[in-house]
Design an enzyme around this catalytic site. Structure first.
Site, PDB file in Angstrom:
ATOM      1  N   GLU A  65       0.809  -1.216   0.000  1.00 49.00           N
ATOM      2  CA  GLU A  65       0.000   0.000   0.000  1.00 49.00           C
ATOM      3  C   GLU A  65       0.847   1.273   0.000  1.00 49.00           C
ATOM      4  OE1 GLU A  65      -2.349  -0.100   3.578  1.00 49.00           O
ATOM      5  OE2 GLU A  65      -0.673  -0.943   4.698  1.00 49.00           O
ATOM      6  N   ARG A 119       3.808   1.355  -1.691  1.00 51.88           N
ATOM      7  CA  ARG A 119       4.760   1.190  -2.799  1.00 51.88           C
ATOM      8  C   ARG A 119       4.797   2.404  -3.733  1.00 51.88           C
ATOM      9  NH1 ARG A 119       7.131  -3.176  -5.105  1.00 51.88           N
ATOM     10  NH2 ARG A 119       5.905  -4.614  -3.835  1.00 51.88           N
ATOM     11  N   GLU A 163       9.503 -11.082   7.217  1.00 46.71           N
ATOM     12  CA  GLU A 163      10.623 -10.158   7.014  1.00 46.71           C
ATOM     13  C   GLU A 163      10.981  -9.480   8.325  1.00 46.71           C
ATOM     14  OE1 GLU A 163      10.081  -8.554   2.402  1.00 46.71           O
ATOM     15  OE2 GLU A 163       9.813  -7.200   4.088  1.00 46.71           O
TER      16      GLU A 163
END
Length: 222
Positions: free
Chosen positions: A27, A29, A91
């Site tokens: 969202e 990016r 991540e």
């Protein structure tokens, strides 16, 4: 500090494959994250960028795990739906593991969510974890992962970073880039932890002596 130790330290700095790794939800990016990458490029900073669409499920790729390990500065862009992606949370867990690894620096950025919401997993983050716990109910291994993700969120959100609420994104991006540049060039900055008593003066003196003119330079301290 002797000559061999100085050479070892400099060699360690040269082994980084990337200067920066940015963890973010899709969202952001095409707005904040894209502007951040552009600013990093303008300053000659090499940032790993994963241009594939982030998935909601599945295991994180080995390439991403390796990129995190190979990046000196790890930036986490927390956004409203960051915690809804298990990919992002995987991540983040890896990034949290790197906090204690010498040489890494983790910088959180709170894009459209408050630091408190991330730390306490409230609001949208609470809703995301309710879904994760429901989805993985009965899977002991994955439920342990969910708890690990919670811990990683709290750990990273407690680090010094940037809250973008009611602030100019362009101005904050410049501050982020400056912090990254200081870290990469070994310039004296606030990156030295205030928790280490008496370390600032010796570190700053050492940093002044370790300014290199080229990759082959080696400074010897007597």
């Amino acid at each position: 500090m002797d000559c061999m130790r100085i050479q070892s330290t400099l060699s360690h700095r040269k082994n980084w494959k990337y200067d920066v790794f940015v963890s973010f939800r899709g969202e952001t990016r095409n707005n904040f994250t894209d502007h951040l990458y552009a600013a990093l490029r303008r300053h000659g900073i090499v940032a790993f960028r994963d241009d594939t669409k982030l998935k909601k499920g599945g295991l994180i790729s080995e390439e991403l795990l390796e990129a995190i390990e190979a990046s000196q500065v790890l930036i986490v862009v927390f956004s409203m739906n960051y915690a809804s992606s298990t990919w992002c949370l995987q991540e983040l867990a890896k990034i949290a593991d790197c906090i204690q690894v010498p040489g890494h620096r983790v910088l959180p950025v709170f894009c459209d969510v408050s630091p408190s919401e991330v730390r306490k997993q409230s609001g949208n983050y609470e809703e995301a974890f309710v879904e994760h716990e429901e989805r993985f109910k009965g899977d002991t291994e994955m439920m342990e992962q969910v708890q690990r993700w919670r811990g990683a969120l709290t750990q990273v959100a407690n680090l010094s970073g940037w809250d973008l609420k009611d602030k100019s994104q362009s101005a904050e991006i410049e501050k982020i880039v400056k912090a990254v540049t200081n870290r990469l060039s070994l310039k004296p900055s606030s990156s030295v932890s205030n928790d280490i008593v008496g370390i600032h003066s010796p570190v700053q003196e050492l940093e002044k002596l370790l300014v290199l003119d080229s990759e082959d330079d080696v400074r010897v301290m007597m």
